[in-house]
Scaffold this motif. Sequence first.
Motif, mmCIF file in Angstrom:
data_model
loop_
_atom_site.group_PDB
_atom_site.id
_atom_site.type_symbol
_atom_site.label_atom_id
_atom_site.label_comp_id
_atom_site.label_asym_id
_atom_site.label_seq_id
_atom_site.Cartn_x
_atom_site.Cartn_y
_atom_site.Cartn_z
ATOM 1 N N GLU A 105 0.949 -1.306 0.725
ATOM 2 C CA GLU A 105 -0.101 0.196 -0.589
ATOM 3 C C GLU A 105 0.575 1.114 0.062
ATOM 4 O O GLU A 105 0.425 1.980 -0.359
ATOM 5 N N VAL A 106 2.396 1.298 0.805
ATOM 6 C CA VAL A 106 2.631 2.173 0.724
ATOM 7 C C VAL A 106 3.833 2.866 -0.407
ATOM 8 O O VAL A 106 3.690 3.526 -0.836
ATOM 9 N N GLU A 107 3.697 1.192 -1.553
ATOM 10 C CA GLU A 107 4.380 1.727 -2.093
ATOM 11 C C GLU A 107 3.951 1.695 -3.080
ATOM 12 O O GLU A 107 4.146 2.772 -4.620
ATOM 13 N N TYR A 108 2.136 1.572 -3.772
ATOM 14 C CA TYR A 108 1.260 1.930 -4.087
ATOM 15 C C TYR A 108 0.983 3.950 -4.262
ATOM 16 O O TYR A 108 1.570 4.524 -5.101
ATOM 17 N N ILE A 109 1.145 4.503 -3.184
ATOM 18 C CA ILE A 109 1.365 5.507 -2.721
ATOM 19 C C ILE A 109 2.330 6.304 -3.456
ATOM 20 O O ILE A 109 2.387 7.687 -3.921
ATOM 21 N N VAL A 110 3.542 5.430 -2.761
ATOM 22 C CA VAL A 110 4.543 6.032 -3.453
ATOM 23 C C VAL A 110 5.222 6.615 -5.081
ATOM 24 O O VAL A 110 5.542 7.593 -5.252
ATOM 25 N N ARG A 111 4.647 5.287 -5.256
ATOM 26 C CA ARG A 111 4.641 5.399 -6.730
ATOM 27 C C ARG A 111 3.421 6.483 -7.876
ATOM 28 O O ARG A 111 3.182 7.188 -8.871
ATOM 29 N N ASP A 112 2.328 6.335 -7.390
ATOM 30 C CA ASP A 112 1.584 6.900 -7.847
ATOM 31 C C ASP A 112 1.122 7.891 -7.865
ATOM 32 O O ASP A 112 1.318 9.541 -8.995
ATOM 33 N N SER A 113 2.387 9.219 -6.412
ATOM 34 C CA SER A 113 2.209 10.726 -6.551
ATOM 35 C C SER A 113 2.897 10.619 -7.836
ATOM 36 O O SER A 113 3.048 12.314 -7.642
ATOM 37 N N GLU A 114 4.398 10.241 -8.025
ATOM 38 C CA GLU A 114 5.254 10.252 -8.238
ATOM 39 C C GLU A 114 6.139 10.966 -7.948
ATOM 40 O O GLU A 114 7.363 12.335 -8.317
ATOM 41 N N ALA A 115 6.742 11.231 -6.499
ATOM 42 C CA ALA A 115 7.343 11.637 -6.123
ATOM 43 C C ALA A 115 8.623 11.699 -6.477
ATOM 44 O O ALA A 115 8.936 10.604 -6.496
ATOM 45 N N GLY A 177 -10.520 5.722 -3.064
ATOM 46 C CA GLY A 177 -11.708 5.650 -3.608
ATOM 47 C C GLY A 177 -12.663 4.691 -3.705
ATOM 48 O O GLY A 177 -12.489 4.023 -2.903
ATOM 49 N N THR A 178 -13.534 4.372 -4.409
ATOM 50 C CA THR A 178 -14.318 3.760 -4.177
ATOM 51 C C THR A 178 -14.356 2.160 -4.694
ATOM 52 O O THR A 178 -14.499 1.443 -4.055
ATOM 53 N N THR A 179 -12.796 2.050 -5.115
ATOM 54 C CA THR A 179 -12.583 0.588 -5.475
ATOM 55 C C THR A 179 -11.280 0.508 -4.222
ATOM 56 O O THR A 179 -10.639 -0.385 -4.434
ATOM 57 N N GLY A 180 -10.994 1.273 -3.360
ATOM 58 C CA GLY A 180 -10.545 0.911 -2.059
ATOM 59 C C GLY A 180 -9.081 1.302 -2.665
ATOM 60 O O GLY A 180 -8.318 1.361 -1.821
ATOM 61 N N ARG A 181 -9.377 1.773 -4.263
ATOM 62 C CA ARG A 181 -6.754 2.390 -3.989
ATOM 63 C C ARG A 181 -7.428 3.564 -3.744
ATOM 64 O O ARG A 181 -7.915 4.099 -4.085
ATOM 65 N N PRO A 182 -5.851 4.333 -2.958
ATOM 66 C CA PRO A 182 -6.614 5.464 -2.975
ATOM 67 C C PRO A 182 -6.216 6.624 -3.956
ATOM 68 O O PRO A 182 -5.538 6.298 -4.842
ATOM 69 N N LYS A 183 -6.650 8.061 -3.575
ATOM 70 C CA LYS A 183 -6.836 9.109 -4.686
ATOM 71 C C LYS A 183 -6.044 9.867 -3.808
ATOM 72 O O LYS A 183 -6.727 10.699 -2.732
ATOM 73 N N GLY A 184 -4.856 10.729 -4.816
ATOM 74 C CA GLY A 184 -4.730 12.044 -3.931
ATOM 75 C C GLY A 184 -5.530 13.470 -4.483
ATOM 76 O O GLY A 184 -5.541 13.332 -5.413
ATOM 77 N N VAL A 185 -5.739 13.738 -3.549
ATOM 78 C CA VAL A 185 -7.075 14.853 -3.628
ATOM 79 C C VAL A 185 -5.577 16.599 -3.500
ATOM 80 O O VAL A 185 -5.338 16.560 -3.257
ATOM 81 N N ARG A 186 -5.386 16.340 -5.139
ATOM 82 C CA ARG A 186 -4.617 17.757 -5.519
ATOM 83 C C ARG A 186 -5.135 19.183 -5.357
ATOM 84 O O ARG A 186 -6.441 19.162 -6.253
ATOM 85 N N ARG A 187 -4.886 19.963 -4.997
ATOM 86 C CA ARG A 187 -5.332 21.399 -5.867
ATOM 87 C C ARG A 187 -4.017 22.123 -6.843
ATOM 88 O O ARG A 187 -2.738 21.659 -6.547
ATOM 89 N N PRO A 188 -4.712 23.262 -7.289
ATOM 90 C CA PRO A 188 -3.556 23.376 -8.161
ATOM 91 C C PRO A 188 -3.293 24.818 -7.404
ATOM 92 O O PRO A 188 -3.172 24.910 -6.491
ATOM 93 N N LEU A 189 -1.611 24.707 -7.834
ATOM 94 C CA LEU A 189 -0.891 25.493 -7.070
ATOM 95 C C LEU A 189 -1.165 27.497 -7.485
ATOM 96 O O LEU A 189 -0.933 27.319 -8.807
ATOM 97 N N SER A 190 -0.461 27.998 -7.436
ATOM 98 C CA SER A 190 -0.583 29.065 -7.276
ATOM 99 C C SER A 190 1.456 30.111 -7.561
ATOM 100 O O SER A 190 2.016 29.522 -6.718
ATOM 101 N N ASP A 191 1.150 31.058 -7.620
ATOM 102 C CA ASP A 191 2.783 32.153 -7.364
ATOM 103 C C ASP A 191 2.481 33.158 -6.400
ATOM 104 O O ASP A 191 3.278 33.766 -5.433
ATOM 105 N N ALA A 192 1.451 32.767 -5.143
ATOM 106 C CA ALA A 192 0.703 33.483 -4.250
ATOM 107 C C ALA A 192 2.258 33.065 -3.145
ATOM 108 O O ALA A 192 3.076 32.071 -3.163
ATOM 109 N N THR A 193 2.197 33.917 -2.382
ATOM 110 C CA THR A 193 3.372 33.537 -1.047
ATOM 111 C C THR A 193 3.015 32.837 0.100
ATOM 112 O O THR A 193 1.578 32.404 -0.221
ATOM 113 N N PRO A 194 3.859 32.109 0.654
ATOM 114 C CA PRO A 194 3.690 31.270 1.671
ATOM 115 C C PRO A 194 2.642 31.465 2.619
ATOM 116 O O PRO A 194 1.419 30.846 2.712
ATOM 117 N N GLU A 195 3.104 33.029 2.068
ATOM 118 C CA GLU A 195 2.193 33.598 4.009
ATOM 119 C C GLU A 195 0.337 33.658 3.350
ATOM 120 O O GLU A 195 -0.114 34.271 4.630
#
Length: 521
Positions: A105-115, A177-195
């Motif tokens: 399960e750990v391996e799946y997330i590491v690969r799926d996220s393309e870390a 997810g509905t199949t039991g495989r985890p899904k990454g919840v990814r939000r778009p990034l901007s050029d905003a400051t971290p603060e």
Amino acid sequence: MSTVVNSEREDHQQPSHPSTLGAWLLGQHDPTRPAIVIDGKTKTFGELISKVNQLSNKFASLGLRKGDVAAGLLSNGAEYYEIALACMQSGLYFVPINTHLAAPEVEYIVRDSEASVLVVHAELADKVVGRVEDAVPHRVVIGSAPANWSSYESFTDVSDDTPATRSLGSLMMYTSGTTGRPKGVRRPLSDATPESSLESGVQHLSKLGIPPGTPGRHLVCSPVYHAAPGGNSLFLLHAGHTLYILPGFNAEAVLRAIGESAITSTHMVPTHFQRLLDLPADLRDSADVSSLQAILHAGAPCPPATKYAMIDWVGPILWEYLGSTEGQVCACSSAEWLEHPGTVGRPNPDAVVLRTLDGEQATPGEEGTIYFKSSPFEYLGDPEKSAAARWGEFATSGDVGRIDDDGYLYVLDRRADLILSGGVNIYPAEVEGALLGHPGVADVGVIGVSDPEWGQKVVAVVQLAPGFSDDDGLRVALDQHVREQIAGFKRPREYIFVDEFPRSAAGKVSRKKLRELADDQ
């Protein structure tokens, strides 16, 4: 278990809250302020941000660019916050991984996220070493590092200057997810400051009994890889609070730390409440919980008797909220809950709507799927699921509820089949898939059954294959088989064996009939 404490309560006095907001700025303007206390040792904001900057500069030197991913398989400790803060000022996604997952399960997330970077604690390294080397170019171990892996110390042995370029990154939590495989919840990034993102976090805390501008001491006693304890403690760190970190939840250690460290806030799940209430009465009565100002809780329905008992003990300082990786819905004070038992709060009607199955807005008292305004997101690699979760500017995680005439929300179900046990999401399809791999299982259905300690427990209804019989030896064999396939906390706590399995003509499991079978036991 060691407890993170200092013996003198007067040592916990902190300077007034600085005008700056955000751990990065606190590291510059209030460097001696205590940020993290663990095993009796204090890391100041200056020391914390020094390591954060080293990580950020290392990421840049490796060529990581905006939108790349760093993943962490991390026990509770300062490193979670160091990596999260580095990603959040480097335009990167940070993926915390559940440490209780099985190696596949750990391996799946590491690969799926393309870390691009993976950081693990040494005691967890056996879940990834020899499995992900071909997928992750930069691999780091906190502690003794094996061959072809870097130590955290050497990896961060670079300049701690503030990075020349800073941009807002994001957490990318994985949800099943509905199949039991985890899904990454990814939000778009901007050029905003971290603060730029911190004001919303402060507003979130103010709705949970923690007003801005007040210093505090927050006890971390739940795994930080979970969105709720990890995210809330990160917000509190940005607000200048000191985090007292325990390796996990132990009722006596938690109670001791609250008294000795004058803890002002903490985050728990109802299972934790029950474990505290189960302590001997003399131990609870002698404990000093007077410093507590807010106990946050979420993640599972809280039995009313448990909540009444907690409020009676510590006072009306429990703050429940409804939320998910996809977004926040509402919050509820103890006073509101006592007036409307069972509610999770009174949401803003402009921000939360309930829709019936035919797509119409539900009327007061009518059941409906809970939709809430949310910033854009996608389920990584699943456009169909992403589209299904959106309705204009609203989103849903599939929870069903009703709103009463006074506008208070009550959750009726946590998705159609989802099991919530001890604040953790468990998907039946995943457990069923693991069980079906055993030769003794001809068919199986998994449900959640009410449990006084865990909220729900996992129960498997099994039709045996020919040649197998219901006995304790088979139960042990099934339990061992499941443990080898998926995380131990997902395994069934009870097995019910049937001669005929309740499937419809279309081949679907009738979970209603499964629950009837469980009720008959």
